[in-house]
Design a protein around this motif. Structure first.
Motif, PDB file in Angstrom:
ATOM      1  N   VAL A 168      10.658  97.677  79.582  1.00 46.06           N
ATOM      2  CA  VAL A 168      10.727  98.915  78.802  1.00 46.06           C
ATOM      3  C   VAL A 168      12.183  99.261  78.491  1.00 46.06           C
ATOM      4  CG1 VAL A 168      10.285 101.399  78.894  1.00 46.06           C
ATOM      5  CG2 VAL A 168       8.540  99.790  79.652  1.00 46.06           C
ATOM      6  N   LEU A 169      13.061  99.083  79.469  1.00 44.41           N
ATOM      7  CA  LEU A 169      14.479  99.366  79.245  1.00 44.41           C
ATOM      8  C   LEU A 169      15.045  98.474  78.149  1.00 44.41           C
ATOM      9  CD1 LEU A 169      17.159 100.777  79.952  1.00 44.41           C
ATOM     10  CD2 LEU A 169      17.519  98.977  81.657  1.00 44.41           C
ATOM     11  N   ASN A 170      14.754  97.183  78.204  1.00 44.80           N
ATOM     12  CA  ASN A 170      15.273  96.264  77.190  1.00 44.80           C
ATOM     13  C   ASN A 170      14.790  96.633  75.788  1.00 44.80           C
ATOM     14  OD1 ASN A 170      16.817  94.744  78.950  1.00 44.80           O
ATOM     15  ND2 ASN A 170      15.166  93.294  79.368  1.00 44.80           N
ATOM     16  N   GLU A 171      13.532  97.035  75.677  1.00 40.93           N
ATOM     17  CA  GLU A 171      12.994  97.462  74.382  1.00 40.93           C
ATOM     18  C   GLU A 171      13.730  98.714  73.887  1.00 40.93           C
ATOM     19  OE1 GLU A 171       8.842  99.407  72.986  1.00 40.93           O
ATOM     20  OE2 GLU A 171       8.676  97.553  74.144  1.00 40.93           O
ATOM     21  N   CYS A 172      13.933  99.657  74.785  1.00 39.16           N
ATOM     22  CA  CYS A 172      14.639 100.898  74.451  1.00 39.16           C
ATOM     23  C   CYS A 172      16.079 100.609  74.033  1.00 39.16           C
ATOM     24  CB  CYS A 172      14.596 101.820  75.666  1.00 39.16           C
ATOM     25  SG  CYS A 172      15.527 103.336  75.476  1.00 39.16           S
ATOM     26  N   LEU A 173      16.758  99.758  74.803  1.00 43.99           N
ATOM     27  CA  LEU A 173      18.151  99.417  74.479  1.00 43.99           C
ATOM     28  C   LEU A 173      18.235  98.716  73.128  1.00 43.99           C
ATOM     29  CD1 LEU A 173      19.351  98.197  77.989  1.00 43.99           C
ATOM     30  CD2 LEU A 173      20.033 100.308  76.834  1.00 43.99           C
ATOM     31  N   ARG A 174      17.302  97.799  72.868  1.00 43.59           N
ATOM     32  CA  ARG A 174      17.282  97.079  71.593  1.00 43.59           C
ATOM     33  C   ARG A 174      17.152  98.037  70.412  1.00 43.59           C
ATOM     34  NH1 ARG A 174      13.058  93.764  72.785  1.00 43.59           N
ATOM     35  NH2 ARG A 174      14.129  92.884  74.546  1.00 43.59           N
ATOM     36  N   LYS A 175      16.244  99.017  70.525  1.00 44.22           N
ATOM     37  CA  LYS A 175      16.066  99.998  69.449  1.00 44.22           C
ATOM     38  C   LYS A 175      17.356 100.792  69.225  1.00 44.22           C
ATOM     39  CE  LYS A 175      11.196 100.996  70.207  1.00 44.22           C
ATOM     40  NZ  LYS A 175      10.259 102.037  70.663  1.00 44.22           N
ATOM     41  N   ASN A 176      17.968 101.227  70.299  1.00 40.35           N
ATOM     42  CA  ASN A 176      19.177 102.036  70.189  1.00 40.35           C
ATOM     43  C   ASN A 176      20.357 101.242  69.631  1.00 40.35           C
ATOM     44  OD1 ASN A 176      19.012 104.957  71.356  1.00 40.35           O
ATOM     45  ND2 ASN A 176      17.624 103.724  72.584  1.00 40.35           N
ATOM     46  N   VAL A 177      20.436  99.978  69.970  1.00 39.59           N
ATOM     47  CA  VAL A 177      21.484  99.121  69.403  1.00 39.59           C
ATOM     48  C   VAL A 177      21.229  98.929  67.914  1.00 39.59           C
ATOM     49  CG1 VAL A 177      22.426  96.774  69.388  1.00 39.59           C
ATOM     50  CG2 VAL A 177      22.088  97.958  71.557  1.00 39.59           C
ATOM     51  N   ALA A 178      19.970  98.685  67.530  1.00 42.74           N
ATOM     52  CA  ALA A 178      19.615  98.482  66.116  1.00 42.74           C
ATOM     53  C   ALA A 178      19.955  99.714  65.278  1.00 42.74           C
ATOM     54  CB  ALA A 178      18.131  98.145  65.985  1.00 42.74           C
ATOM     55  N   PHE A 179      19.775 100.920  65.842  1.00 46.83           N
ATOM     56  CA  PHE A 179      20.098 102.150  65.123  1.00 46.83           C
ATOM     57  C   PHE A 179      21.592 102.473  65.152  1.00 46.83           C
ATOM     58  CE2 PHE A 179      15.559 103.586  66.020  1.00 46.83           C
ATOM     59  CZ  PHE A 179      15.146 103.409  64.716  1.00 46.83           C
ATOM     60  N   GLY A 180      22.364 101.730  65.945  1.00 49.23           N
ATOM     61  CA  GLY A 180      23.804 101.976  66.021  1.00 49.23           C
ATOM     62  C   GLY A 180      24.193 103.121  66.949  1.00 49.23           C
TER      63      GLY A 180
END
Length: 94
Positions: free
Chosen positions: A39-51
């Motif tokens: 879940v953390l990795n998914e959350c981090l990925r989304k936040n990185v994608a949004f900048g």
């Protein structure tokens, strides 16, 4: 973007962890009961994608990865804080 991030209960937790100086994923998982690596990795990925946050990978053995809030992310988090304050005011006035 706001709906995706604000609707994810872990994004706000991650921002709080980063504000408290916890930058490494393993440390994040150990710091929050109920937070899994997946879940953390998914959350981090989304936040990185949004900048909102930036992933920093160090060329070390063992590999080390850290996350930091971007300048845009600092502005975005301030807006989320304002939304939270507004929501509390609305609830208080009812």
């Amino acid at each position: 973007m706001v709906e995706t991030i604000y609707g994810c209960k872990w994004s706000l937790t991650v921002y709080q962890l980063l504000a408290n100086g916890i930058k490494r994923p393993g440390e994040m998982v150990r710091s929050v009961e109920g937070l899994t690596t997946k879940v953390l990795n998914e959350c981090l990925r989304k936040n990185v994608a949004f900048g909102i946050i930036e992933r920093i990978a160090y060329n070390e053995i063992p590999p080390r990865v850290e996350y930091v809030v971007t300048p845009f992310g600092r502005k975005f988090i301030r807006i989320l804080d304002d939304l939270d304050k507004l929501q509390k005011e609305i609830e208080f006035d009812r």
